[in-house]
Structures are given as structure tokens and as C-alpha cells.
Design an enzyme around this catalytic site. Structure first.
Site, mmCIF file in Angstrom:
data_model
loop_
_atom_site.group_PDB
_atom_site.id
_atom_site.type_symbol
_atom_site.label_atom_id
_atom_site.label_comp_id
_atom_site.label_asym_id
_atom_site.label_seq_id
_atom_site.Cartn_x
_atom_site.Cartn_y
_atom_site.Cartn_z
ATOM 1 N N SER A 188 0.838 -1.188 0.000
ATOM 2 C CA SER A 188 0.000 0.000 0.000
ATOM 3 C C SER A 188 0.876 1.242 0.000
ATOM 4 C CB SER A 188 -0.900 0.006 1.229
ATOM 5 O OG SER A 188 -0.117 0.258 2.380
ATOM 6 N N LYS A 189 0.211 2.346 -0.101
ATOM 7 C CA LYS A 189 0.893 3.635 -0.206
ATOM 8 C C LYS A 189 2.017 3.833 0.822
ATOM 9 C CE LYS A 189 0.151 7.564 -2.559
ATOM 10 N NZ LYS A 189 -0.615 7.975 -3.720
ATOM 11 N N ARG A 190 1.783 3.325 2.027
ATOM 12 C CA ARG A 190 2.813 3.587 3.038
ATOM 13 C C ARG A 190 4.120 2.843 2.765
ATOM 14 N NH1 ARG A 190 2.681 -0.688 6.638
ATOM 15 N NH2 ARG A 190 0.985 -2.080 6.055
ATOM 16 N N HIS A 191 4.086 1.901 1.827
ATOM 17 C CA HIS A 191 5.325 1.201 1.475
ATOM 18 C C HIS A 191 6.135 1.992 0.445
ATOM 19 C CE1 HIS A 191 2.854 -2.319 2.821
ATOM 20 N NE2 HIS A 191 3.968 -2.563 3.443
ATOM 21 N N GLY A 192 5.526 3.063 -0.078
ATOM 22 C CA GLY A 192 6.220 3.823 -1.110
ATOM 23 C C GLY A 192 5.388 3.880 -2.371
#
Length: 503
Positions: free
Chosen positions: A256-260
RNA sequence: GUCCCCAUCGUCUAGCCUGGCCCAGGACACCGCCCUUUCAAGGCGGGAACACGGGUUCAAAUCCCGUUGGGGACGCCA
């Protein structure tokens, strides 16, 4: 109405029909892209039909901009479709008709329970550690009571009545998979505002589009038994399901977004080639075997098989993507690199019209790109390395200066280096013809005559020419820069050495 | 919590269905060497895995059971 006996794509009546069905509520996620890619590979492998369906029934969150990004992303990746894009919202009447058919057949019923009331019950049950499912309060309502409430205008949803026993299917990826109907609650088909829900719409459309294989993410595994029940109730053939493992972040959780970076456009903007991303994504959860990793689309199509897909989630490793990308860059024609880097150069004021196709410096420009290829992992690497070739306005990199020009450097003090560069300058001024081989010969002969290592000439020369300690072979660079500019740059270095600015 | 899914090097994977050829092969990353003017590229080499426990069998990474661990889904979102 019966389907006319026509086939699209010429594969015969049993021809494979698959679909990619994204909801337009954001960008094209790499996970979605891979789902699309597997559908595409499967369709091509079996000379079937690929359908694109935009599931835009959530009017609140669906946007046209999002639809555009998704189409753009698919096109960039080279994932084409044969039918569509269809918009699910246009089929609402058909979805409702199916739900009403279930109602008439007694397979569905009105439920008047308020959403917040159900929420409360659910929370209470979960707080007590119990699993919650709808308690069928409204299934027990007498027909007269239902009519009365309906007439009174009390809002209601339409629920599909789930039966009993196991729901089993043979998943093309997972093999036999089963859920017991007792864990399923009665499925909401129509919301209280009358709009159809996902499970209804999806099945209704898949039946109408004669989809034969539903290839989608593992996150839909638990929707599958519900959908199978709807297919059966509709009297339709149940398609073959293939559930793809999820793409994970480094922490093994769903990417998801928080992984980049997670959107296809982001990878495009960061200088990855579409064929490289395509190849990388195809290898996430699938392998053609035989240790083959870099494959053309045609090779992938030829080797693709749903059964060979892994059941385990796969971590998205950007380092490997970068490696594949560098492999693709290595055999990219310089003209394509030029086309991709052009706009970036223009933005930095480094572009000139004679670099374009047909321009006087075109061949030279392509040769420079060619020389830089081997050490480029992503397209922006070219922009960085191209600067000193295109402009005389470049800085000496501090690390390079410290390493090769400082008083403590191997070459001795700045005055000695300057003297050497002066001799090199004169020798290169007389080198005829000014070719790579001849220039090398000149430099080495000079070094030998001086009784010094050639490296003592080479490193400062590179610094003079490009300002860096790293570059393609210095003699290649020398010729690419050209004699006149090269001599001027050596002069500039000598002046710098004499200015006392060296560390 | 409930249901479902999953389990081979740090990561992607081959092998598993059809047990022996596997004291497990390839790739990325890492380390070393070679090439070399640098950094890459390329070549060569190295360390690194069958989650655990039972069973079946002459033989198990492969088949069965369990445990543990991880993930996903539990919406009037899709």
C-alpha cells in the site's frame, strides 16, 4: 433474449473471455496492473477476449480522472483490451432486474433493519468475541407485514437468502476451495436507496458478458462463495475462478501507499520502462520455469499457465525491478532513450533542436546515449550524466576533486598535476587523427616519457572533461567531447589548479 | 475473535501434483576475484533456504495429520 451465436476473436463458442474490472477510485495500483496483466496473458494465450469493465457503481468515490489514469496506465504497459471499456453503472437496470427475479422466486427478501442498528449489534457481538452475521430478523416477517411496511415507505434492502451446506469450487490457482454456507450472512443485493451492490453487479455483468474465467486478487476469495450462490440462483454457468496471490510490501503486508510507490504512473515517472515493469510484474507470483527471467511479451504469452501461478503472496522488490530495468535499457536503441529523455533535458535547458531527429548533432547525441547505457538503471540517470556533454556549465564534483586533485592525492600537489595537464593538453593538440585509439596512445606515451602511471593523467583528464570521477571510458568521452572543447576544458582545469581552490 | 488462504536462501523463484536424479538449482541483493583509467556492464567464485513435530514409505522439500507463524476477508466499498 438469448445470446446470438457469434464469437468475438474467432475462438469458437467455448472461447475464453476474461475481464479486468477496476473501480475508478484512484490510480492504477501495481497489484491491479498485475491482475490486468495476468488476464491479458491468459486471453492472449488462449486466443480469447479481454474485456475492460470500469466498476463505477460507487458514485461517491468514482471519478473520471481516475478512469483516465487507469486507462493510461494500462496503455502505457501495453495491456490492451478487445471489448470495452464498459461502465458498470450503465447496467444498473439489469442488476436490479436480476435481484427482483430472486425476490419473485422467493430467493430474496426485504430487510428493514436499520444500518446503524445492525452496526450496533455487530459491535456488541464482536466485543463479546463472537462472530456476527445477520440474524434474519426480517426473514421471519409475515408477508402482510412486509407489504404494510413497504406501503408505508419504510426503507429496506433486498437480501439474498443464503442456503446451507458447503460451497465448493476448483480454483485454478488454489485447487479445491470451500466455504460452508453457515458462515455467510444473507447477502445484500440492493441497498435501501435501490442501488445494486458489488456482488450482484459483478455477477450480473459477468453473466451478461459471458465471462468464462474470473482472474482476480486473493482479496476476493471470500466473495467467491457468495457469488457462486448468485450464479446458481440465476441459473447461470459458474465461471472458473483463479485467485492471484497479493503483492506484498517488505513487511509482508499487502502493498500500500505507506510502502512507497504503488501506482503505475509513479514508476513510469521514475524512469522505468513499460516492458521492464511488465516483465517484473509477470514474474511476481508466476514463473515460466527453466530459470528464464527476461522474457518478451510473446514468450510470456507462449508460456503462460494459470496452474503455474504461485499461491503465496510475493514481496515487491524494487531492487530487482531496477535490475530488470537496467537489462532492458541495455538493449534499448539510443533513439528511444533520446525520445524519453528529451523532455527532461528541455526542462533543464539542455535541449537543442540540432539534437532532434535529422539534426546536425543527432548522431553524436545518440552516440553519447549509447556510451552511457551500460551504467544507467533508470531513464533519469541519463539526464544526470548527459549534462556535461551538452553544456560547458558544469561543476567539479567535490568528491572527485578531493580524490584526484588535492594536495594529498596520488598525483602530488596541484602544481604538478597542472604541469602534467599542460603537457597532455599540448600532446592532444597535436594528436592526428583525434580518435579514441590515437588519443590513448598519445596519453600513454606521454605518461611513459614522464615515468608516471597513466592513471595520473587519466583521472584529472576525466575531471577536466566531465567534472566527475565516474564516467564511460575516458578516451571515448574525449572523442565525444571533441578536441576543441576538450582542450578548453583542460585549460579550465589548469586554471582551477592554479587558483589555489583545491583542498 | 470467526472463516478462508498460505509456508523452499534476506527477496523473487525451480523442484512438489507423477516420492529416489536434491546433503535442493537459478535470479536480485551482498561479499570476493578477474577485466580495467574510474564507475558500471560482463565473466568467475562465495556465504545464504526445504518453519516445527509426528506419521506413511526401503526412501519425503515432495504424500497425510497436527502445531507454529504469516496473510486476507469479515461494509447498505469494490
Amino acid at each position: 433474449m438469448t445470446a446470438p451465436n457469434v464469437t468475438v476473436g474467432g475462438g469458437g463458442p467455448a472461447s475464453v473471455r476474461v475481464r479486468f474490472a477496476p473501480s475508478p477510485t484512484g490510480y492504477l495500483h501495481v497489484g491491479g496492473a498485475r491482475t490486468a496483466l495476468f488476464n491479458w496473458l491468459f486471453a492472449r494465450r488462449h486466443v480469447g477476449t479481454m474485456i475492460l469493465r470500469i466498476e463505477d457503481t460507487d458514485l461517491e468515490r468514482s471519478t473520471e480522472a481516475s478512469t483516465r489514469t487507469i486507462l493510461e496506465g494500462l496503455e502505457w504497459l501495453g495491456i490492451t483490451w478487445d471489448e470495452g471499456p464498459f461502465f458498470q453503472s450503465r447496467e444498473v437496470a439489469a442488476h436490479r432486474a436480476l435481484a427482483l427475479r430472486f425476490l419473485e422466486a422467493g430467493m430474496a427478501y426485504h430487510c428493514f433493519c436499520a444500518a446503524d442498528e445492525l452496526d450496533r449489534k455487530r459491535r456488541e457481538a464482536e466485543a463479546g468475541g463472537a462472530a456476527w452475521k445477520y440474524d434474519r430478523t426480517c426473514l421471519r416477517l409475515a408477508p402482510d407485514e412486509v407489504r404494510r411496511r413497504l406501503a408505508a415507505g419504510q426503507p429496506s434492502v433486498l437480501r439474498f437468502r443464503v442456503g446451507e451446506g458447503p460451497v465448493v469450487w476448483d480454483d485454478a490457482v488454489h485447487g479445491t476451495t470451500s466455504f460452508d454456507a453457515s458462515v455467510l450472512e444473507d447477502i445484500i443485493l440492493l441497498r435501501s436507496n435501490g442501488s445494486p451492490t458489488y456482488n450482484l453487479s459483478c455477477v450480473s455483468d459477468d453473466i451478461a458478458m459471458r465471462v468464462t474465467h474470473v482472474i482476480r486478487g486473493d482479496d476476493h476469495l471470500s466473495n467467491t462463495p457468495k457469488q457462486i450462490l448468485i450464479y446458481r440462483a440465476a441459473g447461470a454457468a459458474v465461471p472458473i475462478f483463479a485467485h492471484l496471490p497479493l503483492i506484498l510490501g517488505a513487511d509482508k503486508k499487502r502493498l500500500s501507499k505507506r510502502h512507497g510507490a504503488v501506482s503505475v504512473t509513479e514508476y513510469r515517472d521514475r524512469g522505468y520502462l513499460p516492458e521492464a515493469l511488465f516483465n517484473f510484474l509477470a514474474l511476481l507470483g508466476w514463473s515460466p520455469g527453466g530459470g528464464r527471467e527476461k522474457l518478451s511479451r510473446e514468450e510470456m504469452v507462449g508460456a503462460f499457465d494459470l496452474e503455474a501461478i504461485n499461491r503465496k503472496g510475493a514481496v515487491f522488490d524494487e531492487q530487482k525491478l531496477e535490475w530488470i530495468n537496467s537489462q532492458y535499457i541495455n538493449d534499448l536503441p539510443a533513439a528511444r532513450i533520446a525520445a524519453m529523455i528529451g523532455p527532461d533535458l528541455a526542462r533543464e535547458g539542455l535541449w537543442a533542436s540540432d539534437l532532434a531527429e535529422g539534426g546536425a548533432r543527432r548522431a553524436w547525441f545518440l552516440a553519447v546515449c549509447e556510451a552511457l547505457k551500460a551504467r544507467s538503471k533508470r531513464i533519469p540517470d541519463f539526464r544526470r550524466d548527459l549534462r556535461p556533454f551538452l553544456s560547458d556549465r558544469f561543476e567539479y564534483q567535490p568528491e572527485a576533486v578531493a580524490k584526484h586533485l588535492s594536495a594529498g592525492a596520488k598525483g602530488g600537489d596541484p602544481a604538478m598535476i597542472a604541469a602534467r595537464m599542460g603537457r597532455l593538453r599540448d600532446a592532444l593538440g597535436r594528436t592526428e587523427p583525434f580518435t579514441e585509439a590515437k588519443a590513448e596512445e598519445t596519453l600513454r606515451a606521454l605518461a611513459e616519457a614522464d615515468g608516471e602511471a597513466a592513471a595520473l593523467y587519466i583521472h584529472p583528464l576525466r575531471l577536466a572533461l566531465l567534472g566527475t570521477a565516474v564516467s564511460p571510458g575516458v578516451f571515448v568521452v574525449l572523442v565525444l567531447i571533441g578536441r576543441e572543447r576538450a582542450l578548453a576544458r583542460i585549460d579550465r582545469l589548469i586554471a582551477f589548479l592554479q587558483s589555489g581552490q583545491t583542498p
